[in-house]
Scaffold this motif. Structure first.
Motif, PDB file in Angstrom:
ATOM      1  N   LEU A 189      11.466   9.035 -10.439  1.00 12.32           N
ATOM      2  CA  LEU A 189      11.471   8.806  -8.993  1.00 12.32           C
ATOM      3  C   LEU A 189      11.850   7.365  -8.635  1.00 12.32           C
ATOM      4  CD1 LEU A 189       8.358  10.681  -7.559  1.00 12.32           C
ATOM      5  CD2 LEU A 189      10.712  10.918  -6.760  1.00 12.32           C
ATOM      6  N   ILE A 190      12.758   7.247  -7.670  1.00 13.23           N
ATOM      7  CA  ILE A 190      13.125   5.957  -7.089  1.00 13.23           C
ATOM      8  C   ILE A 190      12.991   6.091  -5.579  1.00 13.23           C
ATOM      9  CG2 ILE A 190      14.927   4.223  -6.818  1.00 13.23           C
ATOM     10  CD1 ILE A 190      16.195   5.292  -9.392  1.00 13.23           C
ATOM     11  N   ALA A 191      12.349   5.135  -4.944  1.00 12.99           N
ATOM     12  CA  ALA A 191      12.191   5.149  -3.490  1.00 12.99           C
ATOM     13  C   ALA A 191      12.872   3.921  -2.898  1.00 12.99           C
ATOM     14  CB  ALA A 191      10.711   5.165  -3.111  1.00 12.99           C
ATOM     15  N   ASP A 192      13.612   4.135  -1.801  1.00 14.32           N
ATOM     16  CA  ASP A 192      14.174   2.990  -1.091  1.00 14.32           C
ATOM     17  C   ASP A 192      14.232   3.296   0.394  1.00 14.32           C
ATOM     18  OD1 ASP A 192      17.273   3.332  -0.149  1.00 14.32           O
ATOM     19  OD2 ASP A 192      16.878   4.600  -1.896  1.00 14.32           O
ATOM     20  N   THR A 193      14.206   2.256   1.190  1.00 12.28           N
ATOM     21  CA  THR A 193      14.185   2.386   2.646  1.00 12.28           C
ATOM     22  C   THR A 193      15.489   1.922   3.276  1.00 12.28           C
ATOM     23  OG1 THR A 193      13.108   0.233   2.839  1.00 12.28           O
ATOM     24  CG2 THR A 193      11.681   2.169   2.801  1.00 12.28           C
ATOM     25  N   GLY A 194      16.574   1.917   2.488  1.00 11.88           N
ATOM     26  CA  GLY A 194      17.881   1.581   3.026  1.00 11.88           C
ATOM     27  C   GLY A 194      17.943   0.174   3.582  1.00 11.88           C
ATOM     28  N   GLU A 195      18.461   0.059   4.806  1.00  9.22           N
ATOM     29  CA  GLU A 195      18.658  -1.253   5.404  1.00  9.22           C
ATOM     30  C   GLU A 195      17.338  -1.966   5.686  1.00  9.22           C
ATOM     31  OE1 GLU A 195      21.112  -0.919   8.801  1.00  9.22           O
ATOM     32  OE2 GLU A 195      22.904  -0.309   7.684  1.00  9.22           O
ATOM     33  N   ALA A 196      16.225  -1.206   5.760  1.00  6.29           N
ATOM     34  CA  ALA A 196      14.929  -1.842   5.985  1.00  6.29           C
ATOM     35  C   ALA A 196      14.559  -2.769   4.833  1.00  6.29           C
ATOM     36  CB  ALA A 196      13.844  -0.794   6.196  1.00  6.29           C
ATOM     37  N   GLY A 244       8.258  -0.178  -6.824  1.00  7.79           N
ATOM     38  CA  GLY A 244       8.366  -0.351  -8.255  1.00  7.79           C
ATOM     39  C   GLY A 244       8.581   0.949  -9.018  1.00  7.79           C
ATOM     40  N   ALA A 245       8.466   0.852 -10.339  1.00 13.63           N
ATOM     41  CA  ALA A 245       8.651   1.999 -11.217  1.00 13.63           C
ATOM     42  C   ALA A 245       7.535   3.015 -10.997  1.00 13.63           C
ATOM     43  CB  ALA A 245       8.678   1.546 -12.666  1.00 13.63           C
ATOM     44  N   PRO A 246       7.835   4.309 -11.092  1.00 12.21           N
ATOM     45  CA  PRO A 246       6.829   5.341 -10.824  1.00 12.21           C
ATOM     46  C   PRO A 246       5.760   5.409 -11.906  1.00 12.21           C
ATOM     47  CG  PRO A 246       8.840   6.335 -11.653  1.00 12.21           C
ATOM     48  CD  PRO A 246       9.139   4.880 -11.435  1.00 12.21           C
ATOM     49  N   LYS A 251       1.879   7.799 -12.640  1.00 13.16           N
ATOM     50  CA  LYS A 251       0.993   8.841 -12.151  1.00 13.16           C
ATOM     51  C   LYS A 251      -0.313   8.232 -11.661  1.00 13.16           C
ATOM     52  CE  LYS A 251       2.794  12.772 -14.785  1.00 13.16           C
ATOM     53  NZ  LYS A 251       2.474  13.863 -15.728  1.00 13.16           N
ATOM     54  N   SER A 252      -0.865   8.836 -10.605  1.00 13.57           N
ATOM     55  CA  SER A 252      -2.149   8.373 -10.080  1.00 13.57           C
ATOM     56  C   SER A 252      -3.247   8.701 -11.083  1.00 13.57           C
ATOM     57  CB  SER A 252      -2.445   9.049  -8.747  1.00 13.57           C
ATOM     58  OG  SER A 252      -2.566  10.451  -8.909  1.00 13.57           O
ATOM     59  N   PRO A 253      -4.404   8.029 -10.985  1.00 11.81           N
ATOM     60  CA  PRO A 253      -5.495   8.292 -11.940  1.00 11.81           C
ATOM     61  C   PRO A 253      -5.916   9.759 -12.007  1.00 11.81           C
ATOM     62  CG  PRO A 253      -5.927   6.278 -10.738  1.00 11.81           C
ATOM     63  CD  PRO A 253      -4.719   6.898 -10.099  1.00 11.81           C
ATOM     64  N   ASP A 254      -5.850  10.477 -10.867  1.00 10.84           N
ATOM     65  CA  ASP A 254      -6.261  11.886 -10.901  1.00 10.84           C
ATOM     66  C   ASP A 254      -5.104  12.814 -11.271  1.00 10.84           C
ATOM     67  OD1 ASP A 254      -4.679  11.949  -8.668  1.00 10.84           O
ATOM     68  OD2 ASP A 254      -6.293  12.397  -7.250  1.00 10.84           O
ATOM     69  N   GLY A 255      -3.911  12.252 -11.475  1.00  8.63           N
ATOM     70  CA  GLY A 255      -2.772  13.041 -11.916  1.00  8.63           C
ATOM     71  C   GLY A 255      -2.126  13.892 -10.847  1.00  8.63           C
ATOM     72  N   LYS A 256      -2.587  13.774  -9.588  1.00 14.57           N
ATOM     73  CA  LYS A 256      -2.064  14.629  -8.531  1.00 14.57           C
ATOM     74  C   LYS A 256      -0.838  14.046  -7.842  1.00 14.57           C
ATOM     75  CE  LYS A 256      -6.518  16.758  -7.382  1.00 14.57           C
ATOM     76  NZ  LYS A 256      -7.518  16.981  -6.298  1.00 14.57           N
ATOM     77  N   LEU A 257      -0.684  12.731  -7.914  1.00 12.75           N
ATOM     78  CA  LEU A 257       0.390  12.061  -7.195  1.00 12.75           C
ATOM     79  C   LEU A 257       1.196  11.182  -8.135  1.00 12.75           C
ATOM     80  CD1 LEU A 257      -1.627  10.774  -4.093  1.00 12.75           C
ATOM     81  CD2 LEU A 257      -0.152  12.783  -4.171  1.00 12.75           C
ATOM     82  N   VAL A 258       2.408  10.844  -7.690  1.00 14.93           N
ATOM     83  CA  VAL A 258       3.201   9.800  -8.331  1.00 14.93           C
ATOM     84  C   VAL A 258       3.137   8.585  -7.414  1.00 14.93           C
ATOM     85  CG1 VAL A 258       5.462   9.108  -9.187  1.00 14.93           C
ATOM     86  CG2 VAL A 258       4.720  11.492  -9.396  1.00 14.93           C
ATOM     87  N   LEU A 259       2.782   7.438  -7.967  1.00 16.38           N
ATOM     88  CA  LEU A 259       2.646   6.209  -7.192  1.00 16.38           C
ATOM     89  C   LEU A 259       3.794   5.259  -7.511  1.00 16.38           C
ATOM     90  CD1 LEU A 259      -1.183   5.537  -7.632  1.00 16.38           C
ATOM     91  CD2 LEU A 259      -0.036   6.702  -5.737  1.00 16.38           C
ATOM     92  N   LEU A 260       4.372   4.664  -6.449  1.00 16.15           N
ATOM     93  CA  LEU A 260       5.426   3.666  -6.599  1.00 16.15           C
ATOM     94  C   LEU A 260       4.956   2.406  -5.878  1.00 16.15           C
ATOM     95  CD1 LEU A 260       6.975   6.663  -5.869  1.00 16.15           C
ATOM     96  CD2 LEU A 260       8.810   5.331  -6.891  1.00 16.15           C
ATOM     97  N   PRO A 261       4.549   1.383  -6.625  1.00 21.29           N
ATOM     98  CA  PRO A 261       3.942   0.191  -6.015  1.00 21.29           C
ATOM     99  C   PRO A 261       4.869  -0.482  -5.014  1.00 21.29           C
ATOM    100  CG  PRO A 261       3.658   0.189  -8.402  1.00 21.29           C
ATOM    101  CD  PRO A 261       4.624   1.295  -8.093  1.00 21.29           C
ATOM    102  N   LEU A 262       4.301  -0.902  -3.901  1.00 23.84           N
ATOM    103  CA  LEU A 262       5.036  -1.690  -2.919  1.00 23.84           C
ATOM    104  C   LEU A 262       5.201  -3.104  -3.452  1.00 23.84           C
ATOM    105  CD1 LEU A 262       6.256  -1.889  -0.067  1.00 23.84           C
ATOM    106  CD2 LEU A 262       3.976  -2.463   0.772  1.00 23.84           C
ATOM    107  N   LEU A 263       6.435  -3.599  -3.474  1.00 21.49           N
ATOM    108  CA  LEU A 263       6.735  -4.902  -4.055  1.00 21.49           C
ATOM    109  C   LEU A 263       6.983  -5.942  -2.964  1.00 21.49           C
ATOM    110  CD1 LEU A 263       9.237  -3.738  -6.815  1.00 21.49           C
ATOM    111  CD2 LEU A 263       6.779  -4.106  -7.065  1.00 21.49           C
ATOM    112  N   GLY A 264       6.825  -7.192  -3.315  1.00 26.18           N
ATOM    113  CA  GLY A 264       7.210  -8.271  -2.425  1.00 26.18           C
ATOM    114  C   GLY A 264       6.141  -8.757  -1.487  1.00 26.18           C
ATOM    115  N   GLY A 265       4.903  -8.240  -1.610  1.00 29.11           N
ATOM    116  CA  GLY A 265       3.821  -8.768  -0.804  1.00 29.11           C
ATOM    117  C   GLY A 265       3.705  -8.185   0.585  1.00 29.11           C
TER     118      GLY A 265
END
Length: 263
Positions: free
Chosen positions: A195-202, A207-209, A211-225
């Motif tokens: 999985l790769i997520a991007d918001t285009g011109e925004a 970050g890199a995908p 799995k969440s601790p409970d295994g139900k979701l894929v988490l992609l960390p928000l970068l840049g503060g």
């Protein structure tokens, strides 16, 4: 780099960095809708990389400039699926080794004089921005089957809009506790680690995908503060790999604390 004349449906190679060279190639086929396919072909060692349409945290974006062309009224770069690389704590989306970047051109007639200028990043031990210029007259006298095949192979690796009845993405929201984009997948068709997520011109970066601790979701960390307030409600494009090849979908990020579909 100086403008170089074309030979057949390709320009001569230009060396843009040690061991790395580029050229412009064409299928030499004009479609009934007035479009044709060309491509930037990159030949570089496996240890050398350039960047996807979203370069990542440290990458240099690739820019295509066709404004000096005649007979060309529009273009769309079709980006093959990249590698997700995490090095020294940074996430980038890259191509390594031999790479072909297809471009669909819209023409206003039956011939064109394609003049392309590029700016791109090339990285080995260090990353440097490089430039090159190409001239490629298109007359469409006869298809170039070898170049057409090379472009078709790259197009097969280019994410397509998902058009199957069952949506592979059940829900997209923001997990404030993890400070990450949270994606619930529907079924097993999607490789979660692709999985790769991007918001285009925004311009928000994720970050890199993982799995969440409970295994139900894929988490992609928000970068840049940035905070969750910067991304809630924002459109996001999700690009991913399946056993059928790469696809992409567009969604809107649900606010932190909203109900996750399927819970």
């Amino acid at each position: 780099m100086l403008l170089t004349p074309a030979i057949a449906a390709e320009t001569p190679w230009q060396e843009i960095a040690p061991g790395a060279k580029v050229r412009l190639v064409s299928s030499d086929v004009l479609k009934p809708d007035g479009t044709t396919m060309v491509a930037l072909e990159i030949d570089m060692p496996q240890a050398t990389n350039t960047y996807w349409r979203v370069p990542g945290e440290t990458g240099i974006p690739t820019e295509f400039d066709f404004t000096a062309s005649s007979g060309v009224t529009g273009h769309e770069v079709l980006w093959p699926f990249p590698l997700i690389e995490t090095k020294t704590g940074y996430v980038d989306f890259v191509y390594r080794g031999s790479t072909v970047l297809p471009v669909e051109l819209k023409l206003d007639g039956k011939t064109a004089d394609v003049r392309l200028g590029i700016v791109m990043g090339v990285c080995s031990d260090i990353c440097v921005p490089v430039t090159a210029s190409f001239q490629l007259p298109l007359g469409f006298a006869a298809p170039d089957r070898a170049q057409g095949l090379r472009i078709a192979q790259a197009l097969a690796l280019t994410p397509m809009p998902w058009d199957e009845p069952r949506d592979p993405i059940a829900w997209v929201g923001f997990d404030s506790s993890a400070d990450a984009l949270a994606v619930r997948l529907d079924g097993t068709k999607v490789d979660p680690l692709s999985l790769i997520a991007d918001t285009g011109e925004a311009g928000q970066l994720f970050g890199a995908p993982q799995k969440s601790p409970d295994g139900k979701l894929v988490l992609l960390p928000l970068l840049g503060g940035e905070s969750s307030r910067d991304v809630e409600g924002m459109p996001v494009r999700l690009t991913f790999m399946t056993e059928m090849g790469p696809f992409s979908v567009e969604r809107r990020i649900s606010p932190a604390g909203s109900t996750v579909a399927g819970d």
